[in-house]
Design a protein around this motif. Structure first.
Motif, PDB file in Angstrom:
ATOM      1  N   PHE A 125      -7.532  47.796   7.128  1.00 16.18           N
ATOM      2  CA  PHE A 125      -8.622  47.950   8.090  1.00 16.18           C
ATOM      3  C   PHE A 125      -9.585  46.772   8.066  1.00 16.18           C
ATOM      4  O   PHE A 125     -10.345  46.562   9.006  1.00 16.18           O
ATOM      5  N   LEU A 127      -8.753  43.745   8.334  1.00 16.86           N
ATOM      6  CA  LEU A 127      -8.125  42.618   9.022  1.00 16.86           C
ATOM      7  C   LEU A 127      -7.666  43.041  10.408  1.00 16.86           C
ATOM      8  O   LEU A 127      -7.100  44.119  10.584  1.00 16.86           O
ATOM      9  N   SER A 128      -7.921  42.172  11.396  1.00 11.11           N
ATOM     10  CA  SER A 128      -7.476  42.447  12.759  1.00 11.11           C
ATOM     11  C   SER A 128      -5.999  42.113  12.913  1.00 11.11           C
ATOM     12  O   SER A 128      -5.505  41.119  12.345  1.00 11.11           O
ATOM     13  N   ALA A 129      -5.299  42.893  13.696  1.00  2.00           N
ATOM     14  CA  ALA A 129      -3.858  42.693  13.887  1.00  2.00           C
ATOM     15  C   ALA A 129      -3.549  41.401  14.634  1.00  2.00           C
ATOM     16  O   ALA A 129      -2.424  40.895  14.557  1.00  2.00           O
ATOM     17  N   ARG A 130      -4.548  40.849  15.337  1.00  2.00           N
ATOM     18  CA  ARG A 130      -4.285  39.632  16.112  1.00  2.00           C
ATOM     19  C   ARG A 130      -4.016  38.418  15.217  1.00  2.00           C
ATOM     20  O   ARG A 130      -3.508  37.406  15.689  1.00  2.00           O
ATOM     21  N   HIS A 131      -4.392  38.515  13.923  1.00  2.15           N
ATOM     22  CA  HIS A 131      -4.200  37.387  13.009  1.00  2.15           C
ATOM     23  C   HIS A 131      -2.812  37.362  12.368  1.00  2.15           C
ATOM     24  O   HIS A 131      -2.465  36.379  11.713  1.00  2.15           O
ATOM     25  N   ASN A 158      -9.925  35.466   7.264  1.00  2.00           N
ATOM     26  CA  ASN A 158     -10.844  36.482   6.758  1.00  2.00           C
ATOM     27  C   ASN A 158     -10.924  36.373   5.242  1.00  2.00           C
ATOM     28  O   ASN A 158      -9.985  35.891   4.599  1.00  2.00           O
ATOM     29  N   ASP A 168     -19.522  47.965   4.041  1.00  2.00           N
ATOM     30  CA  ASP A 168     -18.926  48.605   5.214  1.00  2.00           C
ATOM     31  C   ASP A 168     -19.173  50.103   5.199  1.00  2.00           C
ATOM     32  O   ASP A 168     -19.532  50.703   6.226  1.00  2.00           O
TER      33      ASP A 168
END
Length: 245
Positions: A125, A127-131, A158, A168
Motif C-alpha cells: 500500500f 507504493l503506487s502500481a504505476r511504478h 519511493n 500514515d
C-alpha cells in the motif's frame, strides 16, 4: 463531551505526533543522498544519433548518471529504458546486483542491505502500481528504511521507514478514515467535528451562566452590602442630632 471525548484524545495524540516529526524526515528525504555527478561529454561515445537509429520511436530522451556511468534514459510508448552512453548496452530492467549497488550508492547511512526483492505485481500500500516493476531494497536499521527503485529507469520512486507507517496511521486516525480512502471529507469526521463545535459553544454558554454570571452577581451583592454599611452610620448620626434639637 463524554460521547466525543475519546476522539478528542485521538486528535490530540495524532496531531502531536504529526507536529513533532519533521515532514521531510517522514517523507524519507534524509535517507537519500543527491549526488551532484557531472556528465562528461567524452564518455558519450554512443551518440544520440546512433540511439535514434536503433530506437526510432524513442521519446523523452535524457542523459544522466547511474552510479558511476553515463546513461541515456528514454521512453518507447509506456516502456522506459536505460542504455549505457558508452557502449549502447541496454541496462534495463535492472538486475538484483545493480539494484543493491544503486541503493547503497544513494543511501545516506552505512547500514547493510538485508533484503532485495523485485515487485512486478500487487504492490504494497506504500507504493503506487504505476511504478511497477520496482526493486524493494531493505536496510538493516531500527527504523527499517526501504528504497523502491524502478527497474526500468533506475530512479528511487519511493522511500519508506517505520516512522512513515506510524505517521500514515496517525493521519488516518486524525481524519477519522477507518477505511482505505484517506478521504479528509468523510461524513464521520464532519459529524464529529460539527458536534464538537456545538459542544464547545454550548460549554461557553454554560460557563457564562454557571461560573461568570454568579461571580458578577456575587460582586454586585458585596458592593451593595458595603454601600448599605457605609450609609448606616450616617443615618444614625442624623437621628442623634434630631433628638438633641
Amino acid at each position: 463531551m463524554l460521547f466525543i471525548g475519546a476522539q478528542f484524545i485521538i486528535w490530540s495524540v495524532t496531531g502531536a505526533y504529526m507536529v513533532f516529526f519533521d515532514i521531510d524526515y517522514i517523507h524519507g528525504d534524509s535517507l537519500v543522498i543527491t549526488h551532484q555527478s557531472k556528465i562528461k561529454p567524452e564518455n558519450l561515445t554512443y551518440t544520440s544519433q546512433q540511439l535514434f537509429q536503433q530506437y526510432p520511436r524513442a521519446k523523452n530522451l535524457s542523459v544522466g548518471v547511474l552510479i558511476d556511468r553515463e546513461v541515456y534514459r528514454f521512453r518507447i510508448d509506456k516502456q522506459q529504458f536505460i542504455v549505457d552512453a558508452r557502449s549502447g548496452e541496454v541496462l534495463s530492467p535492472l538486475n538484483k546486483t545493480t539494484a543493491i549497488a544503486l541503493a547503497k550508492h544513494l543511501y545516506s547511512g552505512d547500514d547493510d542491505v538485508i533484503n532485495a526483492e523485485l515487485i512486478s505485481s500487487t504492490p504494497p500500500f506504500a507504493l503506487s502500481a504505476r511504478h511497477l516493476p520496482v526493486w524493494q531494497v531493505d536496510f538493516d536499521h531500527f527504523s527499517s528504511p526501504t528504497f523502491y527503485i524502478s527497474a526500468n529507469n533506475g530512479k528511487v520512486v519511493n522511500k519508506r521507514h517505520q516512522f512513515w507507517y506510524i505517521f500514515d496511521w496517525m493521519f488516518r486516525f486524525h481524519i477519522m478514515d477507518y477505511g482505505d480512502d484517506e478521504d479528509a471529507s468523510n461524513w464521520l469526521l464532519f459529524f464529529i467535528a460539527s458536534f464538537a463545535l456545538f459542544a464547545a459553544l454550548s460549554g461557553l454558554v454554560l460557563t457564562y451562566f454557571k461560573v461568570i454570571k454568579p461571580i458578577i452577581n456575587s460582586g454586585k451583592k458585596r458592593g451593595n452590602k458595603r454601600r448599605n454599611t457605609a450609609n448606616k452610620p450616617h443615618q444614625d448620626a442624623n437621628l442623634s442630632v434630631g433628638d438633641k434639637s
